[in-house]
Design a protein around this motif. Structure first.
Motif, mmCIF file in Angstrom:
data_model
loop_
_atom_site.group_PDB
_atom_site.id
_atom_site.type_symbol
_atom_site.label_atom_id
_atom_site.label_comp_id
_atom_site.label_asym_id
_atom_site.label_seq_id
_atom_site.Cartn_x
_atom_site.Cartn_y
_atom_site.Cartn_z
ATOM 1 N N ILE A 17 0.895 -1.183 -0.084
ATOM 2 C CA ILE A 17 0.257 -0.051 0.167
ATOM 3 C C ILE A 17 1.365 1.318 -0.449
ATOM 4 C CG2 ILE A 17 -1.647 1.342 1.175
ATOM 5 C CD1 ILE A 17 -2.665 -1.964 2.407
ATOM 6 N N ALA A 18 1.767 1.246 0.851
ATOM 7 C CA ALA A 18 2.889 2.645 0.925
ATOM 8 C C ALA A 18 3.600 2.703 -0.282
ATOM 9 C CB ALA A 18 3.646 2.082 2.139
ATOM 10 N N SER A 19 3.767 1.591 -0.976
ATOM 11 C CA SER A 19 4.755 1.833 -2.774
ATOM 12 C C SER A 19 3.284 2.103 -3.586
ATOM 13 C CB SER A 19 5.742 0.289 -2.943
ATOM 14 O OG SER A 19 4.496 -0.692 -3.003
ATOM 15 N N LEU A 20 2.338 2.061 -3.383
ATOM 16 C CA LEU A 20 1.310 2.400 -4.703
ATOM 17 C C LEU A 20 1.457 3.296 -4.301
ATOM 18 C CD1 LEU A 20 -1.919 -0.516 -4.954
ATOM 19 C CD2 LEU A 20 -0.058 0.681 -6.239
ATOM 20 N N GLY A 21 0.958 4.194 -2.662
ATOM 21 C CA GLY A 21 0.711 5.740 -3.103
ATOM 22 C C GLY A 21 1.995 6.597 -3.041
ATOM 23 N N PHE A 22 3.330 6.174 -2.235
ATOM 24 C CA PHE A 22 4.364 6.936 -3.593
ATOM 25 C C PHE A 22 4.117 7.285 -4.969
ATOM 26 C CE2 PHE A 22 6.135 5.693 1.084
ATOM 27 C CZ PHE A 22 5.863 6.657 1.422
ATOM 28 N N ALA A 23 4.048 5.853 -5.655
ATOM 29 C CA ALA A 23 4.160 5.589 -6.950
ATOM 30 C C ALA A 23 3.283 6.489 -7.498
ATOM 31 C CB ALA A 23 3.766 4.458 -7.538
ATOM 32 N N GLY A 24 2.112 6.689 -6.577
ATOM 33 C CA GLY A 24 1.086 7.229 -7.068
ATOM 34 C C GLY A 24 1.715 9.281 -7.077
ATOM 35 N N ALA A 25 2.198 9.226 -5.847
ATOM 36 C CA ALA A 25 2.355 10.671 -5.536
ATOM 37 C C ALA A 25 3.602 11.665 -6.483
ATOM 38 C CB ALA A 25 2.976 11.025 -4.197
ATOM 39 N N ALA A 26 4.410 10.833 -6.944
ATOM 40 C CA ALA A 26 5.644 10.658 -7.628
ATOM 41 C C ALA A 26 4.797 10.639 -9.557
ATOM 42 C CB ALA A 26 6.468 9.575 -7.859
ATOM 43 N N MET A 27 3.354 10.369 -9.702
ATOM 44 C CA MET A 27 3.488 10.905 -11.116
ATOM 45 C C MET A 27 2.333 11.478 -10.765
ATOM 46 S SD MET A 27 2.943 9.309 -14.483
ATOM 47 C CE MET A 27 2.885 8.248 -14.924
ATOM 48 N N ALA A 28 1.565 12.152 -9.970
ATOM 49 C CA ALA A 28 1.220 13.281 -9.403
ATOM 50 C C ALA A 28 1.614 14.909 -9.608
ATOM 51 C CB ALA A 28 0.187 13.294 -8.327
ATOM 52 N N ALA A 29 2.858 14.506 -9.974
ATOM 53 C CA ALA A 29 4.304 15.484 -9.345
ATOM 54 C C ALA A 29 4.450 15.464 -11.181
ATOM 55 C CB ALA A 29 5.298 15.955 -8.957
ATOM 56 N N ASP A 30 4.011 14.764 -11.891
ATOM 57 C CA ASP A 30 5.111 14.881 -13.472
ATOM 58 C C ASP A 30 5.007 16.456 -14.214
ATOM 59 O OD1 ASP A 30 4.879 14.550 -16.035
ATOM 60 O OD2 ASP A 30 5.300 12.738 -15.820
ATOM 61 N N PRO A 31 5.975 16.993 -13.946
ATOM 62 C CA PRO A 31 6.129 18.039 -14.728
ATOM 63 C C PRO A 31 4.319 18.075 -16.328
ATOM 64 C CG PRO A 31 7.894 17.643 -15.593
ATOM 65 C CD PRO A 31 7.163 15.624 -13.771
ATOM 66 N N ALA A 32 4.868 17.830 -16.388
ATOM 67 C CA ALA A 32 3.623 17.679 -17.688
ATOM 68 C C ALA A 32 2.027 17.166 -17.476
ATOM 69 C CB ALA A 32 4.118 16.277 -18.984
ATOM 70 N N VAL A 33 1.434 16.941 -16.639
ATOM 71 C CA VAL A 33 0.547 17.032 -16.662
ATOM 72 C C VAL A 33 -0.134 18.549 -16.007
ATOM 73 C CG1 VAL A 33 -1.465 16.272 -14.114
ATOM 74 C CG2 VAL A 33 0.860 14.958 -14.973
ATOM 75 N N GLY A 34 -0.842 18.993 -16.417
ATOM 76 C CA GLY A 34 -1.723 19.847 -16.938
ATOM 77 C C GLY A 34 -2.578 20.559 -17.954
ATOM 78 N N VAL A 35 -3.295 21.893 -17.792
ATOM 79 C CA VAL A 35 -3.606 22.694 -19.265
ATOM 80 C C VAL A 35 -2.878 23.170 -19.949
ATOM 81 C CG1 VAL A 35 -5.361 22.818 -20.256
ATOM 82 C CG2 VAL A 35 -5.554 22.195 -18.081
ATOM 83 N N TRP A 36 -2.710 22.620 -20.945
ATOM 84 C CA TRP A 36 -1.757 22.977 -22.355
ATOM 85 C C TRP A 36 -2.133 23.949 -23.539
ATOM 86 C CZ3 TRP A 36 3.585 22.892 -20.527
ATOM 87 C CH2 TRP A 36 3.804 22.265 -19.603
ATOM 88 N N GLN A 37 -1.535 24.777 -23.891
ATOM 89 C CA GLN A 37 -2.663 25.358 -25.144
ATOM 90 C C GLN A 37 -1.143 25.081 -26.023
ATOM 91 O OE1 GLN A 37 -3.707 29.596 -25.149
ATOM 92 N NE2 GLN A 37 -3.003 30.106 -27.005
ATOM 93 N N THR A 38 -2.330 25.138 -27.202
ATOM 94 C CA THR A 38 -1.387 24.844 -28.764
ATOM 95 C C THR A 38 -0.553 25.504 -29.407
ATOM 96 O OG1 THR A 38 -2.657 23.980 -29.862
ATOM 97 C CG2 THR A 38 -2.823 21.617 -28.812
ATOM 98 N N GLN A 39 -0.046 24.977 -30.066
ATOM 99 C CA GLN A 39 0.051 26.311 -31.328
ATOM 100 C C GLN A 39 -1.072 25.632 -32.436
ATOM 101 O OE1 GLN A 39 4.809 26.447 -31.464
ATOM 102 N NE2 GLN A 39 3.671 27.192 -33.229
ATOM 103 N N PRO A 40 -1.281 26.823 -33.260
ATOM 104 C CA PRO A 40 -2.406 27.454 -33.951
ATOM 105 C C PRO A 40 -2.061 25.813 -35.323
ATOM 106 C CG PRO A 40 -2.162 29.090 -33.721
ATOM 107 C CD PRO A 40 -0.611 28.425 -33.079
#
Length: 129
Positions: free
Chosen positions: A9-32
């Motif tokens: 359970i602890a390792s799953l929690g740490f993996a989830g936290a690491a993925m949540a901190a991924d720098p690509a996660v969020g909303v991005w605006q594309t170029q036209p």
């Protein structure tokens, strides 16, 4: 037995936290591209990051494209240094390309390539949130 369950359970929690901190996660605006651009929501998808079109815009403003809800960034796997490899779908020609992505702060560089990487198209995206 209890210790094994707790460790799992602890390792799953740490993996989830690491993925949540991924720098690509969020909303991005594309170029036209072909006169339109989009807001793409990037979220964890397994051990990768995937991006779905949330909103679309053209010269007249926001419009309801048939591409809303479709996945544009497909299974981009991080290498741990802000770079990713996966696939990219280009709505204007309905083709899927070998994709690469690099994130630095609020800037995302995305490329889609064919012919083993000899022919590539690139875009610079900006973080919205």
């Amino acid at each position: 037995m209890k210790m094994t369950i707790f460790a799992a359970i602890a390792s799953l929690g740490f993996a989830g936290a690491a993925m949540a901190a991924d720098p690509a996660v969020g909303v991005w605006q594309t170029q036209p591209d072909d006169g339109a651009y989009a807001h793409v929501k990037m979220v964890p998808c397994g051990s990768a990051v995937c991006g779905t079109i949330q909103r679309t815009f053209n010269a007249s403003g926001e419009y309801k494209s048939e591409n809303i809800g479709k996945q544009l960034v497909i299974d981009m796997k991080p290498d741990g240094s802000g770079k990713y490899a996966g696939k990219v779908w280009r709505p204007s020609n309905n083709k899927i390309y070998i994709g690469k992505m690099a994130v630095a702060g609020n800037s995302l560089k995305l490329s889609g390539c064919v012919a083993g990487g000899l022919l590539c198209s690139k875009q610079d995206w900006q973080r919205i949130k």
